[in-house]
Motif scaffolding. Sequence first.
Motif, mmCIF file in Angstrom:
data_model
loop_
_atom_site.group_PDB
_atom_site.id
_atom_site.type_symbol
_atom_site.label_atom_id
_atom_site.label_comp_id
_atom_site.label_asym_id
_atom_site.label_seq_id
_atom_site.Cartn_x
_atom_site.Cartn_y
_atom_site.Cartn_z
ATOM 1 N N ARG A 20 9.325 -22.613 -3.870
ATOM 2 C CA ARG A 20 8.377 -21.568 -4.282
ATOM 3 C C ARG A 20 7.135 -22.203 -4.912
ATOM 4 O O ARG A 20 6.007 -21.746 -4.677
ATOM 5 C CB ARG A 20 9.034 -20.605 -5.266
ATOM 6 N N TYR A 60 5.158 -23.552 -2.061
ATOM 7 C CA TYR A 60 4.491 -22.463 -1.339
ATOM 8 C C TYR A 60 3.203 -22.060 -2.053
ATOM 9 O O TYR A 60 2.180 -21.809 -1.411
ATOM 10 C CB TYR A 60 5.428 -21.265 -1.212
ATOM 11 N N GLU A 70 15.499 -20.322 6.618
ATOM 12 C CA GLU A 70 15.504 -18.894 6.327
ATOM 13 C C GLU A 70 15.418 -18.069 7.619
ATOM 14 O O GLU A 70 16.002 -16.989 7.718
ATOM 15 C CB GLU A 70 14.316 -18.545 5.421
ATOM 16 N N GLU A 71 14.706 -18.602 8.607
ATOM 17 C CA GLU A 71 14.478 -17.877 9.862
ATOM 18 C C GLU A 71 15.707 -17.886 10.767
ATOM 19 O O GLU A 71 16.041 -16.872 11.387
ATOM 20 C CB GLU A 71 13.289 -18.504 10.597
ATOM 21 N N TRP A 130 3.537 -22.081 11.353
ATOM 22 C CA TRP A 130 3.956 -22.935 10.245
ATOM 23 C C TRP A 130 3.472 -24.376 10.392
ATOM 24 O O TRP A 130 3.197 -25.049 9.401
ATOM 25 C CB TRP A 130 5.473 -22.899 10.107
ATOM 26 N N PRO A 156 3.688 -15.948 5.852
ATOM 27 C CA PRO A 156 4.654 -15.360 4.921
ATOM 28 C C PRO A 156 6.005 -16.071 5.036
ATOM 29 O O PRO A 156 6.441 -16.440 6.122
ATOM 30 C CB PRO A 156 4.749 -13.902 5.386
ATOM 31 N N PRO A 208 9.821 -16.244 5.340
ATOM 32 C CA PRO A 208 10.939 -15.370 5.714
ATOM 33 C C PRO A 208 11.890 -15.172 4.541
ATOM 34 O O PRO A 208 12.286 -16.128 3.867
ATOM 35 C CB PRO A 208 11.607 -16.140 6.865
ATOM 36 N N HIS A 259 11.274 -13.963 1.714
ATOM 37 C CA HIS A 259 10.610 -13.990 0.404
ATOM 38 C C HIS A 259 9.177 -13.459 0.550
ATOM 39 O O HIS A 259 8.211 -14.193 0.315
ATOM 40 C CB HIS A 259 10.593 -15.408 -0.174
ATOM 41 N N PRO A 260 9.018 -12.194 0.933
ATOM 42 C CA PRO A 260 7.670 -11.667 1.176
ATOM 43 C C PRO A 260 6.804 -11.642 -0.085
ATOM 44 O O PRO A 260 5.577 -11.532 0.014
ATOM 45 C CB PRO A 260 7.939 -10.246 1.684
ATOM 46 N N GLN A 261 7.412 -11.760 -1.270
ATOM 47 C CA GLN A 261 6.649 -11.713 -2.507
ATOM 48 C C GLN A 261 5.979 -13.041 -2.855
ATOM 49 O O GLN A 261 5.132 -13.094 -3.747
ATOM 50 C CB GLN A 261 7.566 -11.291 -3.665
ATOM 51 N N TRP A 262 6.347 -14.144 -2.176
ATOM 52 C CA TRP A 262 5.744 -15.443 -2.480
ATOM 53 C C TRP A 262 4.269 -15.435 -2.100
ATOM 54 O O TRP A 262 3.866 -14.850 -1.091
ATOM 55 C CB TRP A 262 6.462 -16.557 -1.718
ATOM 56 N N ARG A 263 3.460 -16.104 -2.904
ATOM 57 C CA ARG A 263 2.013 -16.143 -2.684
ATOM 58 C C ARG A 263 1.508 -17.581 -2.762
ATOM 59 O O ARG A 263 2.039 -18.412 -3.499
ATOM 60 C CB ARG A 263 1.285 -15.296 -3.739
#
Length: 502
Positions: free
Chosen positions: A371, A374, A419-420, A466, A474, A476, A478-482
């Motif tokens: 994270r 990211y 994750e994918e 990627w 985005p 996979p 974890h759509p909230q990661w920025r």
Amino acid sequence: MLLTSRRLRGALLAAASVTLVAATLPAPAPAPVPLGIGDPLFPHLGNPGYDVLSYDIAFTYGGSNSKPLDAVTKIEARALERLDRVNLDFARGKVEAVEVNGESATFASTGEDLVLTPAEPVEEGRSLRITVRHTSDPAPKEEGDGGWVRTADGLAMANQADAAHRVFPCNDHPADKAYFTFRITAPKGLTAVANGLPAARTRPGANGTTWAYRTEHPMATELAQVSIGRSTVVHRQGPHGLPVRDVVPTADRARLEPWLKKTPGQLEWMERQVGRYPFETYGILVADVATGFELETQTLSLFERALFTRPEYPAWYVDSVMVHELAHQWFGNSVSPRTWSDLWLNEGHATWYEARYAEEHAEKPLETRMRQAYARSDEWRAAGGPPAAPKPPAPGQKISLFRPVVYDGSALVLYALREEIGNKTFEQLERRWVRTHRDSTATTADFTALASQLADRDLSGFFQEWLYGQKTPPMPGHPQWRSGPKVSPAPVRAAAQGPKQH
């Protein structure tokens, strides 16, 4: 252009004269020029027209690490096309004589190429045997760019990415792997080691003692290692009876033992992740030198002494760096990059297993590190390019290719892939990858194709974003990661000021 009649006659006579000379004299041979295999990042690195099968390199060390070594490099190769000339990569040494297929050959240097002209052209498919008698010059301490590294008591090598040709003539690109034999003669009181296993008993002589080592698996030139110094070689066993040998400054033997004894357990851990260790031996070479990095030279990884002796480095961090270089033996050494743009496959995987080991052995959560990575990924892509399309290194700073995007930025790609496609398929991919391409080279396209095959669906869109996107897609699951400049995460590594891993 219109010429006057007198000038026209003069021009015609001159042309006739040139034609007559051309008819009676052979045309001059073209001047030698540097060649390359067209690597996108290092266009003049490597040479076309032949495949190296083996190197046999002899060094004679006189006892001073600031003076040139006498050397003889023998190359066995196969011509892939008719060769009127043969280009080798070589700089930072004086060439004294060259033979091609047993006969003297002329030679000239241009750029960082050594261009050989054999007495007879070498036809396609024929053997190409080259002998070069030369010196091998250690760089001044203030001059970088790799090659020989001057240690406190001798020399070691750090050839990544393109510095092997500053030590010996070669086809200096990982796409052309070969077997190596090293023969090192050094004065009494010094110990010489190299990649692979001893090929013969040490032999005292008038000029000192000679050690010989040979690899049992092909190796890229950038992974060659020769160390000469006041060293002790420590032997122990790894998994399945694997010979483990560490090379350390004799004065530090006892002090370093708490770290050295960890290697067999780290080997066992890596084998549980991806399968059997791919080479004939492993160990670490501890050098009293300040390089600013550690290096995965094949079967004998190079480490700075300070990594193990400076108290500010926590034990978990040192352990993870050791595992990083060990993981490279599978990812980067056994399976080597076809081009330097495929570097993310080396460093991304080594960083991945480094982080996984820290998670399992030091309670450093992988998700937390990913994270944090990211959050900085867009910044890293802007500075260094996407993972599989890195920007060229800065002029005169080849090591600048090793940027954050190829380390944690590329481990992030592997995290997204897991994750994918799920952990089970991801683990199958990792094991299949190192098994399928063992002792060979492979590309990003090979990896993405295998991932799609094992996942049983087309992942080309996922990888395009990627690996080649200017912005981080985005994550996979974890759509909230920025990612972006407004995100201020904690450092990716707790010991961020520590040495870099290669």
